[in-house]
Design an enzyme around this catalytic site. Structure first.
Site, PDB file in Angstrom:
ATOM      1  N   HIS A 114       0.825  -1.219   0.000  1.00  0.00           N
ATOM      2  CA  HIS A 114       0.000   0.000   0.000  1.00  0.00           C
ATOM      3  C   HIS A 114       0.863   1.276   0.000  1.00  0.00           C
ATOM      4  O   HIS A 114       2.003   1.255   0.430  1.00  0.00           O
ATOM      5  CB  HIS A 114      -0.955  -0.001   1.191  1.00  0.00           C
ATOM      6  CG  HIS A 114      -0.274  -0.023   2.527  1.00  0.00           C
ATOM      7  ND1 HIS A 114       0.318  -1.159   3.034  1.00  0.00           N
ATOM      8  CD2 HIS A 114      -0.083   0.946   3.448  1.00  0.00           C
ATOM      9  CE1 HIS A 114       0.831  -0.888   4.221  1.00  0.00           C
ATOM     10  NE2 HIS A 114       0.608   0.385   4.497  1.00  0.00           N
ATOM     11  N   HIS A 115       0.275   2.353  -0.444  1.00  0.00           N
ATOM     12  CA  HIS A 115       0.907   3.681  -0.595  1.00  0.00           C
ATOM     13  C   HIS A 115       1.995   3.706  -1.681  1.00  0.00           C
ATOM     14  O   HIS A 115       2.821   4.624  -1.706  1.00  0.00           O
ATOM     15  CB  HIS A 115       1.492   4.217   0.718  1.00  0.00           C
ATOM     16  CG  HIS A 115       0.552   4.268   1.881  1.00  0.00           C
ATOM     17  ND1 HIS A 115      -0.812   4.339   1.739  1.00  0.00           N
ATOM     18  CD2 HIS A 115       0.786   4.279   3.229  1.00  0.00           C
ATOM     19  CE1 HIS A 115      -1.379   4.383   2.928  1.00  0.00           C
ATOM     20  NE2 HIS A 115      -0.432   4.334   3.853  1.00  0.00           N
ATOM     21  N   ASP A 433     -11.135  34.771   4.959  1.00  0.00           N
ATOM     22  CA  ASP A 433     -12.097  33.671   5.043  1.00  0.00           C
ATOM     23  C   ASP A 433     -11.752  32.551   4.047  1.00  0.00           C
ATOM     24  O   ASP A 433     -11.863  31.368   4.365  1.00  0.00           O
ATOM     25  CB  ASP A 433     -13.534  34.173   4.822  1.00  0.00           C
ATOM     26  CG  ASP A 433     -13.680  35.142   3.652  1.00  0.00           C
ATOM     27  OD1 ASP A 433     -12.671  35.432   2.970  1.00  0.00           O
ATOM     28  OD2 ASP A 433     -14.813  35.605   3.406  1.00  0.00           O
TER      29      ASP A 433
HETATM   30  C1  LIG Z   1      -2.831  26.975  -2.066  1.00  0.00           C
HETATM   31  C2  LIG Z   1      -3.228  28.194  -2.843  1.00  0.00           C
HETATM   32  N1  LIG Z   1      -4.270  28.135  -3.692  1.00  0.00           N
HETATM   33  C3  LIG Z   1      -4.648  29.244  -4.363  1.00  0.00           C
HETATM   34  C4  LIG Z   1      -3.982  30.417  -4.224  1.00  0.00           C
HETATM   35  C5  LIG Z   1      -4.401  31.649  -4.990  1.00  0.00           C
HETATM   36  N2  LIG Z   1      -4.886  32.680  -4.044  1.00  0.00           N
HETATM   37  C6  LIG Z   1      -4.086  33.675  -3.625  1.00  0.00           C
HETATM   38  S1  LIG Z   1      -4.849  34.731  -2.587  1.00  0.00           S
HETATM   39  C7  LIG Z   1      -6.291  33.889  -2.704  1.00  0.00           C
HETATM   40  C8  LIG Z   1      -7.513  34.360  -2.013  1.00  0.00           C
HETATM   41  C9  LIG Z   1      -7.382  34.637  -0.568  1.00  0.00           C
HETATM   42  O1  LIG Z   1      -8.637  34.936  -0.063  1.00  0.00           O
HETATM   43  P1  LIG Z   1      -8.850  35.249   1.440  1.00  0.00           P
HETATM   44  O2  LIG Z   1      -8.064  34.338   2.268  1.00  0.00           O
HETATM   45  O3  LIG Z   1     -10.288  35.323   1.735  1.00  0.00           O
HETATM   46  O4  LIG Z   1      -8.142  36.686   1.602  1.00  0.00           O
HETATM   47  P2  LIG Z   1      -8.714  38.140   1.230  1.00  0.00           P
HETATM   48  O5  LIG Z   1      -7.892  38.642   0.093  1.00  0.00           O
HETATM   49  O6  LIG Z   1     -10.145  37.995   0.878  1.00  0.00           O
HETATM   50  O7  LIG Z   1      -8.488  38.954   2.464  1.00  0.00           O
HETATM   51  C10 LIG Z   1      -6.160  32.768  -3.537  1.00  0.00           C
HETATM   52  C11 LIG Z   1      -7.237  31.810  -3.849  1.00  0.00           C
HETATM   53  C12 LIG Z   1      -2.878  30.427  -3.345  1.00  0.00           C
HETATM   54  N3  LIG Z   1      -2.143  31.512  -3.154  1.00  0.00           N
HETATM   55  N4  LIG Z   1      -2.552  29.320  -2.646  1.00  0.00           N
HETATM   56 MG   LIG Z   2     -11.602  36.854   1.855  1.00  0.00          MG
END
Ligand SMILES: Cc1ncc(C[n+]2csc(CCOP(=O)(O)OP(=O)(O)O)c2C)c(N)n1
Ligand SMILES: [Mg+2]
Length: 554
Positions: A114-115, A433
Site C-alpha cells: 500500500h501507498h 475567510d
Molecule cells: C494553495 C493556494 N491556492 C490558491 C492560491 C491563490 N490565491 C491567492 S490569494 C487567494 C484568495 C485569498 O482569499 P482570502 O483568504 O479570503 O483573503 P482576502 O484577500 O479575501 O483577504 C487565492 C485563492 C494560493 N495563493 N494558494
Molecule cells: Mg476573503
C-alpha cells in the site's frame, strides 16, 4: 562502546538543533519511530490533522526556534506535505522532513504494498522531493549515523528543508552512539576574498552622501540581527525594511525610516532610490516583496550581504560568511559616521471608534495599537499581508508572512507551530475567510494543546485579493459563507469568539479579549468584499498587467 538505536540517534541529533517538538501524522510505516519519539526525554509529539498543516506547523516552529521537524508516512503522507516543504525551501526555512518508508526487505523484493503506485518502485516520491529539499538521506544500518549528521548539518547551514527516509526495520537497529555533538559552526570565510570585499564595500560607503541600509528575509534566517544592530550603531546610517524583513530590527530604532516597496511613503521610496550607497542584508527582490517590482534599489551602488556570499555592482564574492563579513565591515568603518538627517515614520494612533462599518484602512491602523511588545504577528496571503505591511509594530516582534511562496492556509498551521515553539509569547494571526477554509481543522490542534493566540478573521465573502487582480464579480471568487463565530467551538470549549461589524464593536471586542487571555480568541471582522488596504490597490493593477489575461495588454 556505548550504543543507541538509529531512531534515538536521529532524535538526539534533532535536539542538538534546538528541536523539542515534532509535528506530523501517524502511518504504519512510521509507528515504531513514533514510539521512540514518545519515549524520548525532552521531545514531544504534536499530531496534526493532516500532513500539509503539519508541514506548515514545522515551518512556523522553525522560524521561531531555528529548526523544525515533521514525520509523515510514505507516499500519501509525504505527498500531502510537499506544498508545505516546498514553501519552506522557497523561503529558506530549515525543516527536517522524516518519512517512514516500507522495510528494506519489502523494498528489495519490490513487493506490491500500500501507498505505492503499484509498480514495485520505492524511490518515486523521494525523486520528487529532490527539487524541494537541499539534500536527501536514505538510512540503512551501515550509513545511518553519517547520513543523519550530513543531512542535519546541511539543513542547519543552508537554512533549507532536508529529506530523511527511515525504513520501518531500521529504527531499532543499534549503532555506535555519537562521540561529539554536530558541528553547526557556519563555514569560515576565504581570507583573501573577504579582504577584497570589505575594501570594495568600504570605499563605496565612505564616498556616499546618502547611504541607506535595507533589511530583508535572510537577515532573520541567518542570525544576523546582533551584527546588523552593531553595524547600525557604529555607522549611524538610516535603515528601511523590505516586507519580508519587517520588524527584524525594532521599528522604534531611531535610524528606522520605514518599510520600503514601491508603495511606501514617498520619502522612503525617494531616499532608497536616490541613495548613492545601499547596504542590503539578505535581499530578495521577489514580486510581492518589492510591491510588484516597484522597489528598485540602484544595483550600481548596492552592496549585498547574504549568508555565504556578497555582491557589489554585480561582482560576486563567494565564500564569505555573514558572521565574518558584517563585523569586518563594521570594524573597517570605525571612523565613519553618518551625519545626515533621518526622517522617522509617522507614529500611527488609534482613532475614536464610530458606529460605522469597519473599513480596512481604519482597521489596520487601529489594530496596530493593540499589538503588544514581543508578539508573533502572522499575516496570511491575501489582503492581510498588505494590511500588516502598513502597520507600525512595537519592539521585539517576529513578523511572519509567506510572501514568496504564498500558499493560502499556511498561516493556520504556522500559527500552531509558533505557539508550540513559544507558548509564553503573544501570537496574533490575520487571515482571510478563503484561507481559513483551506486549513481550518488545525484550530482544533491549537485548542487541544491549550494554546492562546488571537485570530482575526477577515470575513469579506471570498477571495478579495483575487477580485482586485481580475474578475471582481465572477462566481469563482465567491465562497460558501460559514458560521465563523460558531466554527471554533466545534473543536473545543476553550475558545472565545466574537463577530464585529462596526468600529465601536471592534474596540469593545478588544477590551473583552483582555478578559479572556486564558483562551484562544477568534474575532471575525465583517468587511466589504471590495474593500482593500491602500498598499494593495496599485499592486492589483500591476499583477493583472503582468499576467496578461487580456490579449490587448500583450
Ligand atoms: C494553495 C493556494 N491556492 C490558491 C492560491 C491563490 N490565491 C491567492 S490569494 C487567494 C484568495 C485569498 O482569499 P482570502 O483568504 O479570503 O483573503 P482576502 O484577500 O479575501 O483577504 C487565492 C485563492 C494560493 N495563493 N494558494
Ligand atoms: Mg476573503
Amino acid at each position: 562502546m556505548p550504543t543507541i538505536t538509529i531512531g534515538d540517534y536521529l532524535l538526539t541529533r534533532l535536539k542538538e538543533l534546538g528541536i523539542q517538538h515534532i509535528f506530523g501524522v501517524v502511518g504504519d510505516y512510521n509507528l515504531g519511530f513514533l514510539d521512540q519519539i514518545i519515549n524520548h526525554a525532552g521531545l514531544e509529539w504534536i499530531g496534526t490533522c493532516n500532513e500539509l498543516n503539519g508541514a506548515y506547523a514545522s515551518d512556523g516552529y522553525a522560524r521561531i526556534k531555528g529548526a523544525g521537524a515533521l514525520v509523515t508516512t510514505f507516499g500519501v503522507g509525504e505527498l500531502s506535505a510537499m506544498n508545505g516543504i516546498a514553501g519552506a525551501y522557497a523561503e529558506s526555512v530549515p525543516v527536517v522532513n522524516i518519512v517512514g518508508t516500507p522495510a528494506t526487505t519489502t523494498q528489495k523484493d519490490k513487493m506490491l504494498v500500500h501507498h505505492t503506485l503499484g509498480d514495485g518502485q520505492f524511490m518515486t516520491f523521494a525523486e520528487m522531493y529532490k527539487k524541494v529539499t537541499q539534500t536527501q538521506a536514505f538510512l540503512n544500518a551501515e550509513n545511518a549515523a553519517e547520513e543523519i549528521d550530513r543531512a542535519l548539518t546541511s539543513c542547519w547551514l543552508y537554512k533549507k528543508p532536508v529529506y530523511i527516509a527511515l525504513p520501518t526495520d531500521i529504527s531499532y537497529v543499534s549503532i555506535e552512539a555519537a562521540k561529539k555533538p554536530l558541528n553547526l559552526n557556519y563555514p569560515a570565510s576565504d581570507p583573501e576574498t573577504i579582504k577584497k570585499f570589505i575594501e570594495h564595500a568600504a570605499q563605496i560607503v565612505e564616498k556616499a552622501t546618502r547611504p541607506i541600509v535595507l533589511i530583508d528575509l535572510e537577515a532573520q534566517r541567518f542570525p544576523m540581527q546582533s551584527f546588523i544592530n552593531d553595524f547600525l550603531q557604529r555607522t549611524g546610517i538610516p535603515f528601511a525594511a523590505m516586507g519580508m524583513g519587517k520588524a527584524i530590527i525594532n521599528e522604534s530604532h531611531h535610524q528606522f525610516i520605514g518599510v520600503y516597496n514601491g508603495f511606501s511613503r514617498q520619502n522612503v521610496q525617494k531616499y532608497v532610490e536616490q541613495s548613492d550607497c545601499v547596504i542590503a542584508f539578505g535581499l530578495l527582490l521577489s514580486d510581492f516583496n518589492t510591491g510588484g517590482f516597484t522597489s528598485k534599489p540602484n544595483a550600481d551602488v548596492t552592496i549585498e550581504i547574504h549568508g555565504y556570499f556578497g555582491r557589489i555592482q554585480q561582482v560576486i564574492y563567494k565564500k564569505i560568511s555573514f558572521c565574518d563579513s558584517i563585523p569586518a565591515l563594521t570594524k573597517r568603518l570605525a571612523k565613519y559616521q553618518y551625519q545626515g538627517e533621518i526622517v522617522h515614520p509617522l507614529k500611527q494612533k488609534a482613532n475614536t471608534p464610530r458606529d460605522i462599518p469597519i473599513r480596512q484602512q481604519w482597521f489596520w491602523q487601529q489594530i496596530a495599537s493593540s499589538i503588544e511588545k514581543n508578539t508573533i504577528v502572522i499575516a496570511e496571503t491575501g489582503t492581510s499581508t498588505f494590511g500588516t505591511l502598513q502597520m507600525s509594530l512595537p519592539d521585539e516582534i517576529t513578523y511572519i508572512a509567506q510572501m514568496l511562496w504564498g500558499s493560502i492556509g499556511y498561516t493556520v498551521g504556522a500559527l500552531l507551530g509558533v505557539c508550540v515553539a513559544a507558548a509564553q509569547r503573544p501570537a496574533v494571526l490575520f487571515l482571510g475567510d478563503g484561507s481559513l477554509q483551506v486549513a481550518a481543522q488545525e484550530i482544533s490542534t491549537i485548542i487541544r494543546h491549550h494554546l492562546t493566540p488571537t485570530l482575526f478573521l477577515l470575513d469579506n465573502a471570498g477571495y478579495t485579493i483575487e477580485r482586485i487582480i481580475h474578475g471582481a464579480t465572477m462566481p469563482y471568487q465567491d465562497i460558501q459563507h460559514w458560521n465563523y463565530t460558531e466554527l471554533p467551538k466545534i473543536f473545543g470549549n476553550t475558545v472565545w469568539c466574537m463577530r464585529v461589524k462596526t468600529e465601536k464593536e471592534l474596540v469593545n471586542a478588544l477590551i473583552e479579549r483582555n478578559k479572556n487571555k486564558d483562551k484562544m480568541v477568534f474575532i471575525t471582522i465583517v468587511l466589504d468584499k471590495m474593500d482593500i488596504p491602500e498598499t494593495l490597490s496599485k499592486l492589483g493593477k500591476l499583477m493583472a498587467q503582468r499576467n496578461q489575461y487580456d490579449s490587448k495588454q500583450r
